[in-house]
Design a protein around this motif. Structure first.
Motif, PDB file in Angstrom:
ATOM      1  N   UNK A 231       0.850  -1.280  -0.171  1.00  0.00           N
ATOM      2  CA  UNK A 231       0.111   0.003   0.019  1.00  0.00           C
ATOM      3  C   UNK A 231       0.845   1.158  -0.065  1.00  0.00           C
ATOM      4  N   UNK A 232       0.663   2.123  -0.949  1.00  0.00           N
ATOM      5  CA  UNK A 232       1.428   3.230  -1.082  1.00  0.00           C
ATOM      6  C   UNK A 232       0.386   4.397  -0.763  1.00  0.00           C
ATOM      7  N   UNK A 233       1.196   5.374  -0.016  1.00  0.00           N
ATOM      8  CA  UNK A 233       0.155   6.589   0.389  1.00  0.00           C
ATOM      9  C   UNK A 233       0.946   7.902   0.516  1.00  0.00           C
ATOM     10  N   UNK A 234       0.116   8.827   0.504  1.00  0.00           N
ATOM     11  CA  UNK A 234       0.818  10.260   1.039  1.00  0.00           C
ATOM     12  C   UNK A 234       1.195  10.080   2.334  1.00  0.00           C
ATOM     13  N   UNK A 235       2.271  11.057   2.852  1.00  0.00           N
ATOM     14  CA  UNK A 235       2.491  11.021   4.203  1.00  0.00           C
ATOM     15  C   UNK A 235       1.645  11.287   5.087  1.00  0.00           C
ATOM     16  N   UNK A 236       0.867  12.314   4.611  1.00  0.00           N
ATOM     17  CA  UNK A 236      -0.354  12.508   5.508  1.00  0.00           C
ATOM     18  C   UNK A 236      -1.532  11.398   6.021  1.00  0.00           C
ATOM     19  N   UNK A 237      -1.466  10.643   4.846  1.00  0.00           N
ATOM     20  CA  UNK A 237      -2.339   9.391   4.994  1.00  0.00           C
ATOM     21  C   UNK A 237      -1.553   8.414   6.099  1.00  0.00           C
ATOM     22  N   UNK A 238      -0.372   8.216   5.562  1.00  0.00           N
ATOM     23  CA  UNK A 238       0.208   7.214   6.397  1.00  0.00           C
ATOM     24  C   UNK A 238       0.317   7.665   8.105  1.00  0.00           C
ATOM     25  N   UNK A 239       0.677   9.029   8.315  1.00  0.00           N
ATOM     26  CA  UNK A 239       0.566   9.625   9.564  1.00  0.00           C
ATOM     27  C   UNK A 239      -0.565   9.347  10.395  1.00  0.00           C
ATOM     28  N   UNK A 240      -1.647   9.487   9.598  1.00  0.00           N
ATOM     29  CA  UNK A 240      -3.110   9.227  10.199  1.00  0.00           C
ATOM     30  C   UNK A 240      -3.430   7.717  10.463  1.00  0.00           C
ATOM     31  N   UNK A 241      -2.720   6.858   9.882  1.00  0.00           N
ATOM     32  CA  UNK A 241      -2.935   5.310  10.124  1.00  0.00           C
ATOM     33  C   UNK A 241      -1.927   4.597  10.929  1.00  0.00           C
ATOM     34  N   UNK A 242      -0.880   4.979  10.788  1.00  0.00           N
ATOM     35  CA  UNK A 242       0.447   4.201  11.680  1.00  0.00           C
ATOM     36  C   UNK A 242       1.771   4.955  11.986  1.00  0.00           C
ATOM     37  N   UNK A 243       2.464   4.245  12.702  1.00  0.00           N
ATOM     38  CA  UNK A 243       3.815   4.837  13.130  1.00  0.00           C
ATOM     39  C   UNK A 243       4.715   4.010  12.374  1.00  0.00           C
ATOM     40  N   UNK A 244       4.347   2.755  11.719  1.00  0.00           N
ATOM     41  CA  UNK A 244       5.256   1.692  11.240  1.00  0.00           C
ATOM     42  C   UNK A 244       5.126   1.953   9.854  1.00  0.00           C
ATOM     43  N   UNK A 245       5.798   2.929   9.094  1.00  0.00           N
ATOM     44  CA  UNK A 245       5.907   3.109   7.585  1.00  0.00           C
ATOM     45  C   UNK A 245       7.127   3.465   7.084  1.00  0.00           C
ATOM     46  N   UNK A 246       7.398   3.585   5.733  1.00  0.00           N
ATOM     47  CA  UNK A 246       8.616   3.797   5.270  1.00  0.00           C
ATOM     48  C   UNK A 246       8.680   4.874   4.071  1.00  0.00           C
ATOM     49  N   UNK A 247       9.470   5.821   3.979  1.00  0.00           N
ATOM     50  CA  UNK A 247       9.258   6.773   3.041  1.00  0.00           C
ATOM     51  C   UNK A 247       9.929   6.616   1.773  1.00  0.00           C
ATOM     52  N   UNK A 248       9.413   6.916   0.744  1.00  0.00           N
ATOM     53  CA  UNK A 248      10.031   6.601  -0.756  1.00  0.00           C
ATOM     54  C   UNK A 248      10.732   7.834  -0.878  1.00  0.00           C
ATOM     55  N   UNK A 249      12.052   7.875  -0.787  1.00  0.00           N
ATOM     56  CA  UNK A 249      12.658   9.195  -1.219  1.00  0.00           C
ATOM     57  C   UNK A 249      13.480   9.255  -2.557  1.00  0.00           C
ATOM     58  N   UNK A 250      13.444   8.289  -3.254  1.00  0.00           N
ATOM     59  CA  UNK A 250      14.008   8.375  -4.775  1.00  0.00           C
ATOM     60  C   UNK A 250      13.355   7.417  -5.489  1.00  0.00           C
ATOM     61  N   UNK A 251      13.327   7.894  -6.820  1.00  0.00           N
ATOM     62  CA  UNK A 251      12.621   6.978  -7.699  1.00  0.00           C
ATOM     63  C   UNK A 251      13.006   7.345  -9.049  1.00  0.00           C
ATOM     64  N   UNK A 252      13.662   6.466  -9.994  1.00  0.00           N
ATOM     65  CA  UNK A 252      14.277   6.813 -11.173  1.00  0.00           C
ATOM     66  C   UNK A 252      13.935   5.662 -12.145  1.00  0.00           C
ATOM     67  N   UNK A 253      13.714   6.070 -13.417  1.00  0.00           N
ATOM     68  CA  UNK A 253      13.707   4.948 -14.594  1.00  0.00           C
ATOM     69  C   UNK A 253      14.638   5.372 -15.502  1.00  0.00           C
TER      70      UNK A 253
END
Ligand SMILES: CC(C)(COP(=O)(O)OP(=O)(O)OC[C@H]1O[C@@H](n2cnc3c(N)ncnc32)[C@H](O)[C@@H]1OP(=O)(O)O)[C@@H](O)C(=O)NCCC(=O)NCCS
Length: 398
Positions: A231-253
């Motif tokens: 499940x991928x979500x915005x930081x705001x959504x993550x904070x509202x639901x859990x303390x146990x999530x990780x940030x995606x800090x880089x994406x490249x193709x």
């Protein structure tokens, strides 16, 4: 470009930071359940870890290559319907063995742009029931078939050409390649969801059957069934639901010429370098800052080439790093703590998503015995065919 957009406009309200909130996976291997059932099992795992109601999912990205083998294509709406959210939009994505990471990237871009707050990314493959001959033939359709598959060059043959070039250019040995397999089998032994859970030695690899010289049975990933989901979500959504999530800090193709013959060198994969450069730039880090990586080791030679192209080691020195144990789970840059494609398995549509599941588990304290000590930044690298398409993602614990 999204890279610049995401980084330069990070602070603007309509561009969201993106997080992984939940992850689930079936076991990889030979599975009995249908392609739909295993995708649902992985998706429910991701939804449960995220602690959300399926109705909070706003879109689905479903990665698969050979649904036709299990009589089910157009998987997107089928999965959304089975999750009880048939009204939600979905996209079915195919990019050969890199389908999972490409799906992840598309989902990332849409959440980053603010189109969705929370989405499902699920990858799946179900092929083992078709047998080696069928699967080898169908996988070869992922190459440029006119020049490669159609001319008799299946993937073991193509990677064997790369291996032969590497061994010649850098004076490496077949035993060096074997050490990659030994390491990844050792990691796979600690992963309850891995396809091949068997300790092997360099001698076992050297004595295993030649598949395409210099590659032997234990230099190759197996054909696997399996499904993985996040499940991928915005930081705001993550904070509202859990303390146990990780940030995606880089994406490249990135992309490479589709055929090996179209490339300048056989011992490097251009798309990896392009995707990695973009991901490092977005994250504002270099290869030195990465604590561990899940890389595309479809054959042992691929892991060596990947670790050099990702910037962990100078060209030609990847084998030396393996000899010195630097890529082992307790080394300075652990590679494929999950067991990688080699031992965890390679259900091609699921692989890129499965790598994210591993990083999520590592960074949220759920990796059990295979935990990489003190890891805060993890990287995933997944490509299609011999690297014609590629995506790299970088994650940070919160
Ligand atoms: C290597 C390969 C040819 C072996 O296929 P196969 O000879 O038909 O093997 P089988 O499925 O009959 O399995 C025979 C045995 O070898 C084992 N085995 C199969 N593939 C294996 C692998 N890659 N590594 C280790 N063991 C493997 C099986 O578990 C089985 O063991 P068992 O007899 O103890 O049950 C096949 O796995 C292959 O082509 N792999 C590469 C897949 C690929 O190209 N993916 C895309 C990458 S880009």
């Amino acid at each position: 470009m999204l890279e610049g957009f995401y980084r330069d406009r990070w602070s603007l309200r309509f561009v969201e930071k993106v997080c992984v909130l939940g992850a689930g996976s079936t076991k990889y291997g030979k599975l009995e359940d249908s392609i739909t059932d295993i995708t649902i099992q992985a998706s429910i795992g991701a939804i449960e870890t995220a602690g959300i109601d399926p109705k909070e999912i706003q879109a689905g990205y479903i990665s698969n290559v050979f649904g036709i083998a299990d009589k089910q294509v157009h998987l997107g709406p089928v999965i959304m319907s089975n999750l009880g959210i048939p009204e939600k939009p979905s996209l079915s994505i195919e990019s050969a063995c890199g389908s999972g990471s490409v799906s992840f990237r598309e989902a990332f871009a849409n959440v980053a742009a603010g189109f969705y707050d929370a989405v499902l990314v699920a990858g799946v493959e179900k092929v083992t029931h078709t047998g080696t001959e069928w699967t080898t033939t169908y996988f070869s359709y992922c190459s440029d078939f006119f020049y490669e598959g159609g001319a008799g060059a299946s993937f073991p043959g193509l990677f064997a050409s790369m291996a032969r070039a590497y061994l010649t250019e850098f004076k490496a040995t077949e035993e060096d390649l074997a050490m990659v397999a030994v390491k990844n089998h050792e990691n796979g032994l600690l992963n309850p969801k891995a396809h091949l859970r068997k300790k092997i030695t360099v001698d076992d690899v050297m004595k295993s059957a030649v598949v395409a010289s210099p590659l032997k049975l234990y230099d190759c990933c197996p054909f696997s069934d399996g499904a993985s989901a996040v499940i991928l979500c915005s930081e705001k959504f993550a904070k509202e639901h859990s303390k146990n999530y990780v940030s995606v800090i880089g994406s490249g193709r990135g992309g490479s010429p589709a055929t090996l013959q179209g490339r300048d060198h056989m011992t490097t994969i251009p798309s990896t370098k392009i995707a990695a450069d973009a991901a490092y730039k977005m994250a504002g880090i270099t290869a030195k800052d990465v604590d561990f990586a899940e890389v595309h080791d479809c054959f042992t030679i691929a892991e060596i080439v990947d670790t050099e192209d990702l910037g962990f080691f100078e060209k030609g020195t990847g084998v030396q790093a393996v000899r010195e144990g630097r890529t082992a789970r307790n080394g300075d840059i652990p590679i494929n703590p999950s067991g990688g494609l080699k031992a965890k398995g390679h259900p091609i549509g699921a692989t890129g998503v499965g790598q994210v599941v591993e990083v999520f588990e590592q960074l949220t304290g759920k990796a059990g015995d295979r935990t990489v000590k003190d890891a805060q930044i993890g990287l995933t690298h997944n490509f299609g065919a011999t690297g014609a398409s590629c995506a790299v993602h970088i994650f940070k614990s919160v």
